[in-house]
Scaffold this active site. Structure first.
Site, PDB file in Angstrom:
ATOM      1  N   SER A 178       0.839  -1.195   0.000  1.00 22.26           N
ATOM      2  CA  SER A 178       0.000   0.000   0.000  1.00 22.26           C
ATOM      3  C   SER A 178       0.888   1.264   0.000  1.00 22.26           C
ATOM      4  O   SER A 178       1.744   1.413  -0.866  1.00 22.26           O
ATOM      5  CB  SER A 178      -0.984  -0.047   1.178  1.00 22.26           C
ATOM      6  OG  SER A 178      -2.025   0.882   1.033  1.00 22.26           O
ATOM      7  N   HIS A 185      -7.279  -5.903  -0.729  1.00 24.89           N
ATOM      8  CA  HIS A 185      -6.079  -5.098  -0.471  1.00 24.89           C
ATOM      9  C   HIS A 185      -5.037  -5.833   0.384  1.00 24.89           C
ATOM     10  O   HIS A 185      -3.950  -5.309   0.605  1.00 24.89           O
ATOM     11  CB  HIS A 185      -6.517  -3.801   0.228  1.00 24.89           C
ATOM     12  CG  HIS A 185      -5.506  -2.695   0.196  1.00 24.89           C
ATOM     13  ND1 HIS A 185      -4.899  -2.247  -0.960  1.00 24.89           N
ATOM     14  CD2 HIS A 185      -4.992  -1.928   1.194  1.00 24.89           C
ATOM     15  CE1 HIS A 185      -4.062  -1.254  -0.672  1.00 24.89           C
ATOM     16  NE2 HIS A 185      -4.102  -1.048   0.625  1.00 24.89           N
ATOM     17  N   ASP A 195      -9.211  -5.248  -5.090  1.00 24.02           N
ATOM     18  CA  ASP A 195      -8.336  -4.314  -4.367  1.00 24.02           C
ATOM     19  C   ASP A 195      -8.793  -2.869  -4.530  1.00 24.02           C
ATOM     20  O   ASP A 195      -9.184  -2.449  -5.625  1.00 24.02           O
ATOM     21  CB  ASP A 195      -6.911  -4.458  -4.928  1.00 24.02           C
ATOM     22  CG  ASP A 195      -5.822  -4.073  -3.947  1.00 24.02           C
ATOM     23  OD1 ASP A 195      -6.027  -3.117  -3.174  1.00 24.02           O
ATOM     24  OD2 ASP A 195      -4.772  -4.732  -3.967  1.00 24.02           O
TER      25      ASP A 195
END
Length: 306
Positions: free
Chosen positions: A118, A286, A259
């Site tokens: 991320s 995610h 995601d």
């Protein structure tokens, strides 16, 4: 979960007006001759806990791995007095400097790989674009190449598919500036269960990182905003579109089919990085490092050791 080999802190001076430390944890022997990997968590302002499944890279695949808490949360120095100071303090450069400082302290700056998840992948991509001599390989996991594209995907691809009452609650409170209301938080959680982690229940380690952010949201609120998709902080104009082509090391892009880092926001990395592969996990959002843990670790390990 395997036990860490060592834990420590390194002094870091970001100009905060008080002594600061970065906390880290090592799994395996950094001097074994195998290239160690630094795992970089997201947020910004989250903690290492939610990526701890990546310790499998050492436990199963014998790759030494380092976790750390970025300045501002977890076991590293907290700076709540710096809330809102995005212009001069909570900058991308601060976290690039912290990573360099950690690499030097561990003595691995001449031979290491990065696995960023991320925001961690965003940070790792910028680090790699500067072509540090010791970087061997790069994994960018669940990371957009551009925050405006990330938000566009959320509001044009993902949020429209939510139940109408959930979608309306999100948009209503964002417009009214009442994102701390219970209705907004409940609606946000519906989004998270689709696009952040689809496991039920969530892993304890993921909940642990959320608890840390609940206790101290200094960095997250300042740089990101009230939710994963409503970006009001200093990252809202963040972009690697200009610099992605400078990444010279072999790179692996990972994301999930559901995601929040949608394909449309990952694609610019794929187009620009010269030596790149991309894999999308069919059953994940995610956090494929939990949702499809075994496959994730196998792919990551094969790439890091090939």
């Amino acid at each position: 979960m395997v036990n860490p080999t060592s834990t420590g802190t390194v002094e870091f001076d970001p100009g905060a007006g008080k002594p600061c430390q970065t906390w880290y944890q090592v799994y395996g022997d950094l001097k074994s001759g195998k290239t160690p990997v630094i795992a970089i968590h997201g947020g910004p302002g989250s903690t290492h806990h939610y990526i701890l499944s990546m310790a499998d890279l050492f436990a199963i695949h014998e790759i030494p791995i380092v976790f750390y808490d970025q300045l501002g949360n977890g076991n590293s120095t907290h700076l709540p007095e710096k809330t809102g100071d995005a212009g001069s303090f909570w900058t991308e450069q601060l976290f690039l400097d912290e990573l360099d400082n950690l690499l030097r302290h561990l003595g691995i700056q001449d031979n290491y790989s990065l696995l960023g998840q991320s925001w961690g992948g965003m940070l790792a991509s910028r680090h790699a674009s500067k072509r540090p001599k010791g970087l061997q390989r790069l994994i960018i996991s669940d990371s957009p190449a551009n925050m405006q594209m990330f938000m566009k995907a959320a509001y044009e691809e993902l949020i429209p598919k939510l139940p109408p009452d959930v979608r309306d609650a999100l948009l209503k409170h964002e417009k009214a500036g009442t994102t701390d209301s219970k209705e907004y938080q409940d609606a946000m959680n519906v989004f998270y269960k689709r696009h952040l982690c689809r496991l039920d229940p969530w892993p304890a380690e993921l909940l642990q990182s959320f608890e840390w952010m609940e206790k101290d949201h200094t960095v997250y609120l300042t740089m990101n905003g009230p939710s994963e998709f409503f970006i009001t902080g200093s990252l809202k104009d963040w972009s690697m579109l200009e610099d992605a082509g400078q990444i010279a090391v072999p790179t692996l892009l990972l994301n999930g089919a559901y995601d929040e880092a949608a394909d449309s926001s990952v694609m610019p990395f794929f187009k620009a990085i010269p030596k790149v592969k991309w894999f999308t996990f069919a059953e994940s959002s995610h956090t494929p490092h939990w949702e499809e843990r075994e496959k994730y670790m196998r792919l990551a390990a094969d790439f890091l050791t090939s």
